[in-house]
Design a protein around this motif. Structure first.
Motif, PDB file in Angstrom:
ATOM      1  N   GLU A   1      -1.573   2.983   7.969  1.00 45.87           N
ATOM      2  CA  GLU A   1      -1.695   1.895   8.957  1.00 45.87           C
ATOM      3  C   GLU A   1      -2.934   1.054   8.667  1.00 45.87           C
ATOM      4  O   GLU A   1      -2.880  -0.182   8.714  1.00 45.87           O
ATOM      5  CB  GLU A   1      -1.765   2.476  10.377  1.00 45.87           C
ATOM      6  N   TYR A   2      -4.027   1.718   8.376  1.00 42.65           N
ATOM      7  CA  TYR A   2      -5.264   0.995   8.046  1.00 42.65           C
ATOM      8  C   TYR A   2      -5.072   0.135   6.808  1.00 42.65           C
ATOM      9  O   TYR A   2      -5.477  -1.028   6.767  1.00 42.65           O
ATOM     10  CB  TYR A   2      -6.402   1.991   7.835  1.00 42.65           C
TER      11      TYR A   2
ATOM     12  N   GLN B   1      -2.930  -2.850   7.769  1.00 38.87           N
ATOM     13  CA  GLN B   1      -3.701  -3.816   8.547  1.00 38.87           C
ATOM     14  C   GLN B   1      -4.719  -4.536   7.663  1.00 38.87           C
ATOM     15  O   GLN B   1      -4.939  -5.738   7.832  1.00 38.87           O
ATOM     16  CB  GLN B   1      -4.413  -3.123   9.705  1.00 38.87           C
TER      17      GLN B   1
ATOM     18  N   GLU C   1      -2.840  -7.104   5.754  1.00 39.90           N
ATOM     19  CA  GLU C   1      -2.515  -8.225   6.638  1.00 39.90           C
ATOM     20  C   GLU C   1      -3.747  -9.079   6.906  1.00 39.90           C
ATOM     21  O   GLU C   1      -3.668 -10.309   6.911  1.00 39.90           O
ATOM     22  CB  GLU C   1      -1.943  -7.713   7.963  1.00 39.90           C
TER      23      GLU C   1
END
Length: 186
Positions: free
Chosen positions: A81-82, A85, A88
């Motif tokens: 997830e990190y 992100q 992104e």
């Protein structure tokens, strides 16, 4: 050793050879009874307690391993997830940078256009002002030259040309003579 020999001799015959190491039958029987009693006590009381303690420790260890595996899985998910992100955020930063560059280029182009328009307007105003000042200077020069010419003419002719009617007649006569002389030269 003498006492052991004496005790053994008192009971009967003294063992010799390998039989020195083998106890008598009654010692084996009572030792076996004591061993079975201790084994039963160990098997009924001590062994279940040890088994229970070992099972609890096994469960704790397996629970710890399961918790560690789940924590590791969560850490892997958090890392994924990190990473997502972060990717992104980097993409968003790139888009913002490109938008800022485009906006900066548009602002620079707009400012250049405005500056060239302002420069053209200032140049036009300056040219108008120069033309107006040239005309004013020309008219002022004509007025002064006319006054000087009439003053000079009045001195040469010997009559006063201060009257405006006379001045215009003298100027008209001078212009007619000037036109006639230029016409003859052609």
């Amino acid at each position: 050793m003498i006492k052991a020999t004496v005790i053994a001799a008192g009971e009967g015959e003294v063992p010799t050879g390998i039989w020195l190491f083998i106890p008598p039958d009654y010692d084996i029987l009572w030792s076996a009874v004591a061993l079975v009693a201790i084994a039963l006590l160990f098997w009924k009381k001590v062994l279940p307690t040890f088994t229970k303690i070992l099972d609890e420790r096994t469960e704790l260890i397996q629970g710890g391993i399961a918790k560690a595996e789940s924590a590791q899985a969560e850490a892997q998910e958090a890392l994924a997830e990190y990473t997502r992100q972060l990717a992104e955020a980097r993409a968003e930063a790139g888009r913002i940078r490109e938008a800022a560059r485009a906006e900066g280029s548009a602002i620079v182009a707009e400012l250049r256009t405005k500056a060239s328009e302002d420069a053209a307007r200032i140049l036009e105003n300056a040219q108008r002002q120069i033309e107006a000042e040239r005309q004013q200077a020309s008219q002022s020069l004509r007025t002064e030259v006319g006054a000087l010419a009439t003053d000079l003419a009045s001195r040469i002719v010997g009559e006063s040309l201060a009257d405006s009617a006379r001045q215009s007649r003298v100027i008209d006569r001078f212009l007619d003579e000037l036109e006639a002389s230029t016409a003859d030269q052609r």
